[in-house]
Scaffold this motif. Structure first.
Motif, PDB file in Angstrom:
ATOM      1  N   ARG A   1      12.513  15.344  -6.529  1.00 28.19           N
ATOM      2  CA  ARG A   1      11.665  14.142  -6.548  1.00 28.19           C
ATOM      3  C   ARG A   1      11.997  13.244  -5.359  1.00 28.19           C
ATOM      4  NH1 ARG A   1      12.780   9.129  -9.128  1.00 28.19           N
ATOM      5  NH2 ARG A   1      10.913   7.897  -9.290  1.00 28.19           N
ATOM      6  N   HIS A   2      13.272  13.076  -5.096  1.00 31.41           N
ATOM      7  CA  HIS A   2      13.709  12.254  -3.968  1.00 31.41           C
ATOM      8  C   HIS A   2      13.250  12.871  -2.640  1.00 31.41           C
ATOM      9  CE1 HIS A   2      16.270   9.473  -1.763  1.00 31.41           C
ATOM     10  NE2 HIS A   2      16.732  10.506  -1.085  1.00 31.41           N
ATOM     11  N   LEU A   3      13.368  14.169  -2.520  1.00 27.86           N
ATOM     12  CA  LEU A   3      12.961  14.870  -1.305  1.00 27.86           C
ATOM     13  C   LEU A   3      11.464  14.714  -1.056  1.00 27.86           C
ATOM     14  CD1 LEU A   3      13.761  16.802   1.017  1.00 27.86           C
ATOM     15  CD2 LEU A   3      13.348  18.689  -0.567  1.00 27.86           C
ATOM     16  N   MET A   4      10.674  14.897  -2.099  1.00 30.70           N
ATOM     17  CA  MET A   4       9.228  14.762  -1.945  1.00 30.70           C
ATOM     18  C   MET A   4       8.828  13.323  -1.662  1.00 30.70           C
ATOM     19  SD  MET A   4       7.514  17.337  -4.599  1.00 30.70           S
ATOM     20  CE  MET A   4       7.828  19.083  -4.538  1.00 30.70           C
ATOM     21  N   GLY A   5       9.522  12.389  -2.275  1.00 35.05           N
ATOM     22  CA  GLY A   5       9.269  10.982  -1.969  1.00 35.05           C
ATOM     23  C   GLY A   5       9.567  10.673  -0.515  1.00 35.05           C
ATOM     24  N   GLY A   6      10.619  11.292   0.001  1.00 36.47           N
ATOM     25  CA  GLY A   6      10.965  11.126   1.413  1.00 36.47           C
ATOM     26  C   GLY A   6       9.872  11.653   2.322  1.00 36.47           C
ATOM     27  N   TYR A   7       9.276  12.789   1.942  1.00 42.08           N
ATOM     28  CA  TYR A   7       8.163  13.327   2.729  1.00 42.08           C
ATOM     29  C   TYR A   7       6.987  12.350   2.730  1.00 42.08           C
ATOM     30  CZ  TYR A   7      10.272  18.007   3.077  1.00 42.08           C
ATOM     31  OH  TYR A   7      11.088  19.066   3.359  1.00 42.08           O
ATOM     32  N   ASP A   8       6.721  11.727   1.573  1.00 42.48           N
ATOM     33  CA  ASP A   8       5.623  10.750   1.492  1.00 42.48           C
ATOM     34  C   ASP A   8       5.891   9.545   2.387  1.00 42.48           C
ATOM     35  OD1 ASP A   8       3.930  12.074  -0.275  1.00 42.48           O
ATOM     36  OD2 ASP A   8       4.906  11.225  -2.042  1.00 42.48           O
ATOM     37  N   VAL A   9       7.105   9.034   2.321  1.00 44.48           N
ATOM     38  CA  VAL A   9       7.461   7.865   3.137  1.00 44.48           C
ATOM     39  C   VAL A   9       7.363   8.211   4.619  1.00 44.48           C
ATOM     40  CG1 VAL A   9       9.350   6.314   3.769  1.00 44.48           C
ATOM     41  CG2 VAL A   9       8.885   6.782   1.362  1.00 44.48           C
ATOM     42  N   THR A  10       7.896   9.377   4.984  1.00 39.26           N
ATOM     43  CA  THR A  10       7.839   9.809   6.383  1.00 39.26           C
ATOM     44  C   THR A  10       6.395   9.937   6.845  1.00 39.26           C
ATOM     45  OG1 THR A  10       9.942  10.977   6.167  1.00 39.26           O
ATOM     46  CG2 THR A  10       8.517  11.633   7.998  1.00 39.26           C
ATOM     47  N   HIS A  11       5.557  10.536   6.017  1.00 38.40           N
ATOM     48  CA  HIS A  11       4.139  10.694   6.357  1.00 38.40           C
ATOM     49  C   HIS A  11       3.487   9.335   6.611  1.00 38.40           C
ATOM     50  CE1 HIS A  11      -0.002  12.089   6.241  1.00 38.40           C
ATOM     51  NE2 HIS A  11      -0.238  11.168   5.336  1.00 38.40           N
ATOM     52  N   CYS A  12       3.706   8.392   5.693  1.00 38.95           N
ATOM     53  CA  CYS A  12       3.089   7.056   5.831  1.00 38.95           C
ATOM     54  C   CYS A  12       3.582   6.329   7.082  1.00 38.95           C
ATOM     55  CB  CYS A  12       3.378   6.213   4.590  1.00 38.95           C
ATOM     56  SG  CYS A  12       2.481   6.760   3.132  1.00 38.95           S
TER      57      CYS A  12
ATOM     58  N   GLU B   1       0.829  -1.196   0.000  1.00 35.98           N
ATOM     59  CA  GLU B   1       0.000   0.000   0.000  1.00 35.98           C
ATOM     60  C   GLU B   1       0.871   1.257   0.000  1.00 35.98           C
ATOM     61  OE1 GLU B   1      -3.037   2.025   3.106  1.00 35.98           O
ATOM     62  OE2 GLU B   1      -3.299  -0.113   2.743  1.00 35.98           O
ATOM     63  N   SER B   2       1.955   1.260   0.769  1.00 38.29           N
ATOM     64  CA  SER B   2       2.864   2.398   0.812  1.00 38.29           C
ATOM     65  C   SER B   2       3.531   2.605  -0.532  1.00 38.29           C
ATOM     66  CB  SER B   2       3.938   2.190   1.885  1.00 38.29           C
ATOM     67  OG  SER B   2       3.356   2.168   3.150  1.00 38.29           O
ATOM     68  N   VAL B   3       3.920   1.514  -1.191  1.00 36.45           N
ATOM     69  CA  VAL B   3       4.554   1.604  -2.502  1.00 36.45           C
ATOM     70  C   VAL B   3       3.571   2.192  -3.505  1.00 36.45           C
ATOM     71  CG1 VAL B   3       5.515   0.269  -4.413  1.00 36.45           C
ATOM     72  CG2 VAL B   3       6.199  -0.239  -2.071  1.00 36.45           C
ATOM     73  N   THR B   4       2.312   1.774  -3.435  1.00 33.17           N
ATOM     74  CA  THR B   4       1.299   2.293  -4.343  1.00 33.17           C
ATOM     75  C   THR B   4       1.117   3.785  -4.135  1.00 33.17           C
ATOM     76  OG1 THR B   4       0.169   0.164  -4.302  1.00 33.17           O
ATOM     77  CG2 THR B   4      -1.104   2.062  -5.085  1.00 33.17           C
ATOM     78  N   ARG B   5       1.046   4.218  -2.896  1.00 32.32           N
ATOM     79  CA  ARG B   5       0.924   5.651  -2.605  1.00 32.32           C
ATOM     80  C   ARG B   5       2.139   6.408  -3.127  1.00 32.32           C
ATOM     81  NH1 ARG B   5      -0.583   5.348   3.642  1.00 32.32           N
ATOM     82  NH2 ARG B   5      -2.391   4.027   3.451  1.00 32.32           N
ATOM     83  N   HIS B   6       3.310   5.832  -2.918  1.00 30.62           N
ATOM     84  CA  HIS B   6       4.555   6.477  -3.342  1.00 30.62           C
ATOM     85  C   HIS B   6       4.580   6.604  -4.865  1.00 30.62           C
ATOM     86  CE1 HIS B   6       8.665   7.796  -3.006  1.00 30.62           C
ATOM     87  NE2 HIS B   6       9.031   6.886  -3.896  1.00 30.62           N
ATOM     88  N   THR B   7       4.175   5.564  -5.590  1.00 31.97           N
ATOM     89  CA  THR B   7       4.162   5.592  -7.049  1.00 31.97           C
ATOM     90  C   THR B   7       3.186   6.655  -7.540  1.00 31.97           C
ATOM     91  OG1 THR B   7       4.688   3.248  -7.102  1.00 31.97           O
ATOM     92  CG2 THR B   7       3.821   4.198  -9.123  1.00 31.97           C
ATOM     93  N   THR B   8       2.039   6.755  -6.924  1.00 28.02           N
ATOM     94  CA  THR B   8       1.058   7.769  -7.295  1.00 28.02           C
ATOM     95  C   THR B   8       1.624   9.160  -7.051  1.00 28.02           C
ATOM     96  OG1 THR B   8      -0.728   6.260  -6.704  1.00 28.02           O
ATOM     97  CG2 THR B   8      -1.292   8.597  -6.877  1.00 28.02           C
ATOM     98  N   SER B   9       2.337   9.345  -5.961  1.00 29.70           N
ATOM     99  CA  SER B   9       2.946  10.630  -5.656  1.00 29.70           C
ATOM    100  C   SER B   9       4.009  10.984  -6.684  1.00 29.70           C
ATOM    101  CB  SER B   9       3.575  10.612  -4.261  1.00 29.70           C
ATOM    102  OG  SER B   9       2.570  10.421  -3.307  1.00 29.70           O
ATOM    103  N   GLU B  10       4.759   9.990  -7.145  1.00 32.74           N
ATOM    104  CA  GLU B  10       5.770  10.234  -8.164  1.00 32.74           C
ATOM    105  C   GLU B  10       5.125  10.746  -9.442  1.00 32.74           C
ATOM    106  OE1 GLU B  10       8.416   6.984  -8.946  1.00 32.74           O
ATOM    107  OE2 GLU B  10       8.735   6.629  -6.818  1.00 32.74           O
ATOM    108  N   LYS B  11       4.012  10.161  -9.839  1.00 34.30           N
ATOM    109  CA  LYS B  11       3.321  10.596 -11.054  1.00 34.30           C
ATOM    110  C   LYS B  11       2.866  12.039 -10.904  1.00 34.30           C
ATOM    111  CE  LYS B  11       1.718   5.996 -12.327  1.00 34.30           C
ATOM    112  NZ  LYS B  11       0.558   5.102 -12.407  1.00 34.30           N
ATOM    113  N   THR B  12       2.267  12.369  -9.765  1.00 39.32           N
ATOM    114  CA  THR B  12       1.824  13.732  -9.505  1.00 39.32           C
ATOM    115  C   THR B  12       3.012  14.679  -9.522  1.00 39.32           C
ATOM    116  OG1 THR B  12       0.026  12.907  -8.134  1.00 39.32           O
ATOM    117  CG2 THR B  12       0.630  15.225  -7.865  1.00 39.32           C
ATOM    118  N   PHE B  13       4.084  14.283  -8.879  1.00 39.59           N
ATOM    119  CA  PHE B  13       5.281  15.112  -8.831  1.00 39.59           C
ATOM    120  C   PHE B  13       5.824  15.339 -10.233  1.00 39.59           C
ATOM    121  CE2 PHE B  13       9.905  15.442  -8.748  1.00 39.59           C
ATOM    122  CZ  PHE B  13      10.025  16.635  -8.072  1.00 39.59           C
TER     123      PHE B  13
END
Length: 83
Positions: A35-46, A4-16
């Motif tokens: 992109r890496h920084l924003m992905g880190g924010y997503d992972v931290t949030h989850c 589920e986290s990977v799916t959220r992260h992939t969706t965030s990458e597309k938006t980014f």
């Protein structure tokens, strides 16, 4: 939960990636770093959100909820800056 986290992260990458197209004058390396920084924010949030859900102590739960909220706010603020 990992899937589920990977799916959220992939969706965030597309938006980014869609948002980054609008940004001019940034090198490819700078875009990759953002992109890496924003992905880190997503992972931290989850992770913080999940830790808060598992916490039994009220103060610990609030700490992780605050961290999750902060990570999402930081990502949103950075995206707004890039628009």
């Amino acid at each position: 939960m990992y899937k589920e986290s990977v799916t959220r992260h992939t969706t965030s990458e597309k938006t980014f990636n869609q948002e980054v197209v609008k940004v001019a004058n940034l090198s490819e390396l700078e875009l990759q770093n953002l992109r890496h920084l924003m992905g880190g924010y997503d992972v931290t949030h989850c992770k913080m959100k999940e830790y808060a859900e598992c916490a039994t102590d009220t103060q610990v739960k609030q700490f992780f909820e605050k961290g999750a909220k902060s990570a999402m706010q930081n990502k949103q603020q950075l995206m707004e800056f890039l628009r």
